[in-house]
Scaffold this motif. Structure first.
Motif, PDB file in Angstrom:
ATOM      1  N   SER A 187       0.818  -1.218   0.000  1.00  0.00           N
ATOM      2  CA  SER A 187       0.000   0.000   0.000  1.00  0.00           C
ATOM      3  C   SER A 187       0.852   1.269   0.000  1.00  0.00           C
ATOM      4  N   LEU A 188       2.088   1.153   0.439  1.00  0.00           N
ATOM      5  CA  LEU A 188       2.965   2.329   0.486  1.00  0.00           C
ATOM      6  C   LEU A 188       3.291   2.864  -0.905  1.00  0.00           C
ATOM      7  N   SER A 189       3.139   2.030  -1.924  1.00  0.00           N
ATOM      8  CA  SER A 189       3.407   2.486  -3.291  1.00  0.00           C
ATOM      9  C   SER A 189       2.107   2.751  -4.050  1.00  0.00           C
ATOM     10  N   SER A 190       0.988   2.651  -3.369  1.00  0.00           N
ATOM     11  CA  SER A 190      -0.309   2.853  -4.013  1.00  0.00           C
ATOM     12  C   SER A 190      -0.692   4.329  -3.984  1.00  0.00           C
ATOM     13  N   SER A 191      -1.378   4.752  -5.027  1.00  0.00           N
ATOM     14  CA  SER A 191      -1.902   6.119  -5.049  1.00  0.00           C
ATOM     15  C   SER A 191      -3.408   6.123  -4.809  1.00  0.00           C
ATOM     16  N   ASP A 192      -3.953   4.965  -4.454  1.00  0.00           N
ATOM     17  CA  ASP A 192      -5.386   4.819  -4.203  1.00  0.00           C
ATOM     18  C   ASP A 192      -5.645   4.827  -2.693  1.00  0.00           C
ATOM     19  N   PRO A 193      -6.254   5.888  -2.170  1.00  0.00           N
ATOM     20  CA  PRO A 193      -6.501   5.962  -0.727  1.00  0.00           C
ATOM     21  C   PRO A 193      -7.346   4.797  -0.213  1.00  0.00           C
ATOM     22  N   GLN A 253      -0.307   4.767   7.485  1.00  0.00           N
ATOM     23  CA  GLN A 253      -1.204   5.825   7.963  1.00  0.00           C
ATOM     24  C   GLN A 253      -0.711   7.198   7.503  1.00  0.00           C
ATOM     25  N   THR A 254       0.598   7.401   7.538  1.00  0.00           N
ATOM     26  CA  THR A 254       1.173   8.659   7.051  1.00  0.00           C
ATOM     27  C   THR A 254       0.925   8.804   5.561  1.00  0.00           C
ATOM     28  N   HIS A 255       1.137   7.728   4.827  1.00  0.00           N
ATOM     29  CA  HIS A 255       0.911   7.736   3.373  1.00  0.00           C
ATOM     30  C   HIS A 255      -0.552   8.037   3.063  1.00  0.00           C
ATOM     31  N   LEU A 256      -1.466   7.430   3.807  1.00  0.00           N
ATOM     32  CA  LEU A 256      -2.892   7.681   3.606  1.00  0.00           C
ATOM     33  C   LEU A 256      -3.218   9.153   3.864  1.00  0.00           C
ATOM     34  N   ALA A 257      -2.681   9.709   4.922  1.00  0.00           N
ATOM     35  CA  ALA A 257      -2.919  11.123   5.233  1.00  0.00           C
ATOM     36  C   ALA A 257      -2.419  12.019   4.099  1.00  0.00           C
ATOM     37  N   GLU A 258      -1.266  11.675   3.543  1.00  0.00           N
ATOM     38  CA  GLU A 258      -0.720  12.450   2.422  1.00  0.00           C
ATOM     39  C   GLU A 258      -1.606  12.331   1.189  1.00  0.00           C
ATOM     40  N   LEU A 259      -2.083  11.118   0.909  1.00  0.00           N
ATOM     41  CA  LEU A 259      -2.978  10.917  -0.242  1.00  0.00           C
ATOM     42  C   LEU A 259      -4.285  11.689  -0.065  1.00  0.00           C
ATOM     43  N   GLU A 260      -4.834  11.645   1.133  1.00  0.00           N
ATOM     44  CA  GLU A 260      -6.079  12.359   1.394  1.00  0.00           C
ATOM     45  C   GLU A 260      -5.882  13.865   1.294  1.00  0.00           C
ATOM     46  N   GLN A 261      -4.737  14.339   1.779  1.00  0.00           N
ATOM     47  CA  GLN A 261      -4.440  15.771   1.681  1.00  0.00           C
ATOM     48  C   GLN A 261      -4.295  16.178   0.218  1.00  0.00           C
ATOM     49  N   ALA A 262      -3.621  15.357  -0.576  1.00  0.00           N
ATOM     50  CA  ALA A 262      -3.471  15.646  -2.002  1.00  0.00           C
ATOM     51  C   ALA A 262      -4.830  15.651  -2.696  1.00  0.00           C
ATOM     52  N   ALA A 263      -5.702  14.731  -2.317  1.00  0.00           N
ATOM     53  CA  ALA A 263      -7.040  14.675  -2.911  1.00  0.00           C
ATOM     54  C   ALA A 263      -7.842  15.928  -2.549  1.00  0.00           C
ATOM     55  N   ARG A 264      -7.749  16.357  -1.285  1.00  0.00           N
ATOM     56  CA  ARG A 264      -8.442  17.587  -0.871  1.00  0.00           C
ATOM     57  C   ARG A 264      -7.891  18.785  -1.634  1.00  0.00           C
ATOM     58  N   ARG A 265      -6.585  18.809  -1.816  1.00  0.00           N
ATOM     59  CA  ARG A 265      -5.948  19.914  -2.539  1.00  0.00           C
ATOM     60  C   ARG A 265      -6.445  19.961  -3.988  1.00  0.00           C
ATOM     61  N   GLU A 266      -6.566  18.789  -4.609  1.00  0.00           N
ATOM     62  CA  GLU A 266      -7.071  18.732  -5.983  1.00  0.00           C
ATOM     63  C   GLU A 266      -8.523  19.204  -6.038  1.00  0.00           C
ATOM     64  N   GLN A 267      -9.319  18.817  -5.049  1.00  0.00           N
ATOM     65  CA  GLN A 267     -10.714  19.281  -4.996  1.00  0.00           C
ATOM     66  C   GLN A 267     -10.756  20.791  -4.828  1.00  0.00           C
ATOM     67  N   ASP A 268      -9.886  21.310  -3.954  1.00  0.00           N
ATOM     68  CA  ASP A 268      -9.820  22.758  -3.747  1.00  0.00           C
ATOM     69  C   ASP A 268      -9.441  23.465  -5.038  1.00  0.00           C
ATOM     70  N   LYS A 269      -8.480  22.899  -5.766  1.00  0.00           N
ATOM     71  CA  LYS A 269      -8.055  23.509  -7.033  1.00  0.00           C
ATOM     72  C   LYS A 269      -9.199  23.519  -8.041  1.00  0.00           C
ATOM     73  N   LYS A 270      -9.935  22.421  -8.133  1.00  0.00           N
ATOM     74  CA  LYS A 270     -11.072  22.368  -9.059  1.00  0.00           C
ATOM     75  C   LYS A 270     -12.120  23.403  -8.685  1.00  0.00           C
ATOM     76  N   ALA A 271     -12.368  23.544  -7.390  1.00  0.00           N
ATOM     77  CA  ALA A 271     -13.347  24.535  -6.931  1.00  0.00           C
ATOM     78  C   ALA A 271     -12.879  25.949  -7.255  1.00  0.00           C
TER      79      ALA A 271
END
Length: 192
Positions: free
Chosen positions: A49-55, A81-99
């Motif tokens: 999972s550490l190499s996955s980009s899928d939260p 858990q750290t990797h998941l937090a980073e992926l979720e933060q990146a996803a939120r950032r992408e949502q923010d950018k789209k908005a």
């Protein structure tokens, strides 16, 4: 430990221990081996999972590791858990950018001065650059210029309606510097 239980089971069987006791021990051994297999699979899933980009994939690996008692995998679990937090933060950032891109487009179409300023500030705070931001900045310049022209024209109109020639001259100069339309300036000059 499954190996110790297997060795004890072999010894007990050779020593003539009862079939019921041997059966109970074999079931305990099978359960122990199943837990070990599940833990190994959970550990492998965590590492993968550490190499996955899928939260969702990372989250599932974390949940499985926790379900099997992750104590031996604490470092991998923490890393996941750290990797998941980073992926979720990146996803939120992408949502923010789209908005923000949507807000930039809407404000540019509406020629909304405050909306443009706010959306541009948000885009810049997100480190965005690109066509939407460039378009919004150009729209902002046009809206600001129109706002200055409108304001100058209003001041000019108010001064033209009064009896103070000095105030009208000052308004004509200010309107000229603000880039007021020539037609408005000519009409005001006729009042002098």
């Amino acid at each position: 430990d499954a190996d110790a239980l297997k060795a004890a089971l072999d010894s007990a069987s050779q020593a003539g221990v009862g079939k019921k006791t041997i059966g109970d021990a074999k079931r305990a051994l099978a359960a122990c081996q199943e837990r070990a297999t599940r833990r190994q699979a959970a550990e492998a899933a965590l590492v993968e999972s550490l190499s996955s980009s899928d939260p969702d994939n990372v989250r599932a690996a974390i949940q499985e590791a926790q379900a099997v008692g992750a104590s031996a995998m604490d470092v991998q679990l923490e890393n996941a858990q750290t990797h998941l937090a980073e992926l979720e933060q990146a996803a939120r950032r992408e949502q923010d950018k789209k908005a923000v891109v949507a807000a930039l487009d809407v404000a540019a179409v509406k020629k909304d001065l405050a909306g443009l300023r706010e959306a541009i500030a948000q885009a810049e705070s997100l480190g965005m650059d690109g066509a939407a931001l460039t378009k919004a900045r150009k729209a902002l310049e046009k809206v600001e210029e129109k706002s200055r022209h409108d304001e100058a024209a209003a001041v000019l109109k108010a001064a033209a309606g009064g009896d103070d020639a000095d105030a009208l001259r000052a308004a004509i100069d200010a309107a000229s510097q603000a880039g007021a339309p020539k037609k408005s300036l000519d009409q005001a000059r006729k009042q002098l």
